[in-house]
Design an enzyme around this catalytic site. Sequence first.
Site, PDB file in Angstrom:
ATOM      1  N   HIS A 186      43.799  39.487  40.116  1.00 25.39           N
ATOM      2  CA  HIS A 186      42.928  39.341  38.944  1.00 25.39           C
ATOM      3  C   HIS A 186      41.711  38.510  39.339  1.00 25.39           C
ATOM      4  O   HIS A 186      41.700  37.282  39.200  1.00 25.39           O
ATOM      5  CB  HIS A 186      43.726  38.679  37.805  1.00 25.39           C
ATOM      6  CG  HIS A 186      42.989  38.548  36.511  1.00 25.39           C
ATOM      7  ND1 HIS A 186      43.648  38.443  35.293  1.00 25.39           N
ATOM      8  CD2 HIS A 186      41.671  38.501  36.208  1.00 25.39           C
ATOM      9  CE1 HIS A 186      42.758  38.331  34.313  1.00 25.39           C
ATOM     10  NE2 HIS A 186      41.543  38.353  34.851  1.00 25.39           N
ATOM     11  N   ASP A 215      40.434  34.813  38.459  1.00 28.02           N
ATOM     12  CA  ASP A 215      39.610  35.342  37.371  1.00 28.02           C
ATOM     13  C   ASP A 215      38.120  35.349  37.734  1.00 28.02           C
ATOM     14  O   ASP A 215      37.618  36.332  38.260  1.00 28.02           O
ATOM     15  CB  ASP A 215      39.883  34.566  36.074  1.00 28.02           C
ATOM     16  CG  ASP A 215      39.596  35.389  34.814  1.00 28.02           C
ATOM     17  OD1 ASP A 215      39.304  36.592  34.935  1.00 28.02           O
ATOM     18  OD2 ASP A 215      39.677  34.824  33.700  1.00 28.02           O
ATOM     19  N   ASP A 216      37.422  34.248  37.452  1.00 28.45           N
ATOM     20  CA  ASP A 216      35.982  34.134  37.749  1.00 28.45           C
ATOM     21  C   ASP A 216      35.746  32.802  38.461  1.00 28.45           C
ATOM     22  O   ASP A 216      35.199  31.858  37.877  1.00 28.45           O
ATOM     23  CB  ASP A 216      35.189  34.195  36.434  1.00 28.45           C
ATOM     24  CG  ASP A 216      35.487  35.465  35.663  1.00 28.45           C
ATOM     25  OD1 ASP A 216      34.979  36.529  36.047  1.00 28.45           O
ATOM     26  OD2 ASP A 216      36.261  35.402  34.694  1.00 28.45           O
ATOM     27  N   HIS A 223      37.339  39.068  39.059  1.00 25.58           N
ATOM     28  CA  HIS A 223      36.179  39.910  38.713  1.00 25.58           C
ATOM     29  C   HIS A 223      35.125  39.665  39.779  1.00 25.58           C
ATOM     30  O   HIS A 223      34.702  38.513  39.957  1.00 25.58           O
ATOM     31  CB  HIS A 223      35.618  39.516  37.338  1.00 25.58           C
ATOM     32  CG  HIS A 223      36.621  39.639  36.236  1.00 25.58           C
ATOM     33  ND1 HIS A 223      36.657  40.722  35.388  1.00 25.58           N
ATOM     34  CD2 HIS A 223      37.647  38.827  35.860  1.00 25.58           C
ATOM     35  CE1 HIS A 223      37.652  40.567  34.522  1.00 25.58           C
ATOM     36  NE2 HIS A 223      38.263  39.423  34.783  1.00 25.58           N
ATOM     37  N   HIS A 266      43.215  43.431  30.019  1.00 22.88           N
ATOM     38  CA  HIS A 266      43.260  42.048  29.569  1.00 22.88           C
ATOM     39  C   HIS A 266      43.855  42.061  28.152  1.00 22.88           C
ATOM     40  O   HIS A 266      43.393  42.830  27.296  1.00 22.88           O
ATOM     41  CB  HIS A 266      41.857  41.449  29.486  1.00 22.88           C
ATOM     42  CG  HIS A 266      41.264  41.045  30.804  1.00 22.88           C
ATOM     43  ND1 HIS A 266      41.144  41.900  31.863  1.00 22.88           N
ATOM     44  CD2 HIS A 266      40.738  39.851  31.219  1.00 22.88           C
ATOM     45  CE1 HIS A 266      40.574  41.254  32.882  1.00 22.88           C
ATOM     46  NE2 HIS A 266      40.316  40.013  32.514  1.00 22.88           N
ATOM     47  N   GLU A 316      44.799  36.928  25.978  1.00 27.93           N
ATOM     48  CA  GLU A 316      44.064  35.789  26.541  1.00 27.93           C
ATOM     49  C   GLU A 316      43.612  34.942  25.349  1.00 27.93           C
ATOM     50  O   GLU A 316      44.130  33.862  25.112  1.00 27.93           O
ATOM     51  CB  GLU A 316      42.870  36.279  27.379  1.00 27.93           C
ATOM     52  CG  GLU A 316      42.038  35.154  27.997  1.00 27.93           C
ATOM     53  CD  GLU A 316      40.770  35.661  28.706  1.00 27.93           C
ATOM     54  OE1 GLU A 316      40.340  36.805  28.445  1.00 27.93           O
ATOM     55  OE2 GLU A 316      40.189  34.885  29.495  1.00 27.93           O
TER      56      GLU A 316
HETATM   57  N1  ADE Z   1      35.365  39.312  32.180  1.00 29.38           N
HETATM   58  C1  ADE Z   1      35.307  38.424  33.181  1.00 29.38           C
HETATM   59  N2  ADE Z   1      36.207  37.457  32.992  1.00 29.38           N
HETATM   60  C2  ADE Z   1      36.868  37.741  31.849  1.00 29.38           C
HETATM   61  C3  ADE Z   1      37.907  37.125  31.130  1.00 29.38           C
HETATM   62  N3  ADE Z   1      38.487  35.998  31.535  1.00 29.38           N
HETATM   63  N4  ADE Z   1      38.318  37.697  29.987  1.00 29.38           N
HETATM   64  C4  ADE Z   1      37.751  38.826  29.555  1.00 29.38           C
HETATM   65  N5  ADE Z   1      36.759  39.446  30.193  1.00 29.38           N
HETATM   66  C5  ADE Z   1      36.321  38.913  31.337  1.00 29.38           C
HETATM   67 ZN    ZN Z   2      39.754  38.431  33.795  1.00 26.44          ZN
END
Ligand code: ADE
Ligand code: ZN
Length: 339
Positions: free
Chosen positions: A19, A280-281, A21, A199, A202
């Site tokens: 996971h 994630d990011d 992006h 997703h 969350e």
């Molecule tokens: N796009 C990038 N990161 C995300 C996240 N944590 N939740 C939903 N969309 C995303």
């Molecule tokens: Zn994500």
Amino acid sequence: MAKSILSEFIKGLPKAELHVHIEGTLEPELLFELAIRNKIQLKYPTVEALKKAYSFTKLQDFLDIYYAGANVLQTEQDFYDLTWAYLNRAKEDGIVHAEIFFDPQTHTSRGIQFGTVFQGISKALKDGREKLGISSSLIMCFLRHLVELSAFRTLEQALPYKDQIVAVGLDSSEKGNPPSKFADVFAKARTEGFKLVAHAGEEGTEDYVREAIELLKVNRIDHGNASIQDDHLMDALNERRIPLTLCPLSNKALQVVRNMEEHPLKKMLHKGLVVTVNSDDPAYFGGYINENFKAVANALLLNKAELAQLARNSFEGSFLSEVEKAMYLDSIEHYCANN
Ligand code: ADE
Ligand code: ZN
């Protein structure tokens, strides 16, 4: 156990990232470099000023900054550089396999061709395999704040590259955009042979996790934190071996959890669920995969056996073949026997 010993153990542990992006790995320094290269005026005068803006109270705060940041990505070379930088960083963390999200609509909506995005990323992945020994696959996400027709168009654009995209996913603003909105396009993606992820849970409730499983028929849930609210759902996830790709530092940064001590990862792990640790990011949330491992290890007092199980889950939950999974699982057993 001393912190540094655990850090060393985490660092050397073979692991898969399921996971991440690719647009979320855009470090501020590279963002500035690309802005200069492409003559794009940024809202922030310096890297430091940009970093200061990375303070979020909810998912949408982050998404607004994340989509704005992605504007600097213009050419195939930009997408290559972004992906290559991530792979080198992943290598440092002991990642041997990565299943990477990309968001085509973030780029096609700005007039960038689907092929430009795809070629830049996939050339870097090829180099990652050959030069860094990191195996990888791509997951194409639909933006859920857009209409389903836009997702259908994106799916159409992806068909020429079908053999190089393992799965389709669903991301962006969760609340008010339930999985059911995308039931038809997911059904079509399924008939085209794509694996499916989404997703869910969350910021949304456990109902969204249930919908993603029952209506979209996903193979894997991204995040899924809200599942902890429903014992029946937890049992179903466990029995059906549906993985949850958890992202601890993201959850903290976006206030999905109040503090790391309240993160549901350990409870889920002890119930036997296929939970994994992911970044994630990472350019926005303060750390790559090992920082995520360390954050939960420290807050939830995880031992080596629990950390090794999280690493095993990352391969069990991947889209690798059974033969590849067995090979990586063996490497974990070998590592654990010697560390
Ligand atoms: N796009 C990038 N990161 C995300 C996240 N944590 N939740 C939903 N969309 C995303
Ligand atoms: Zn994500």
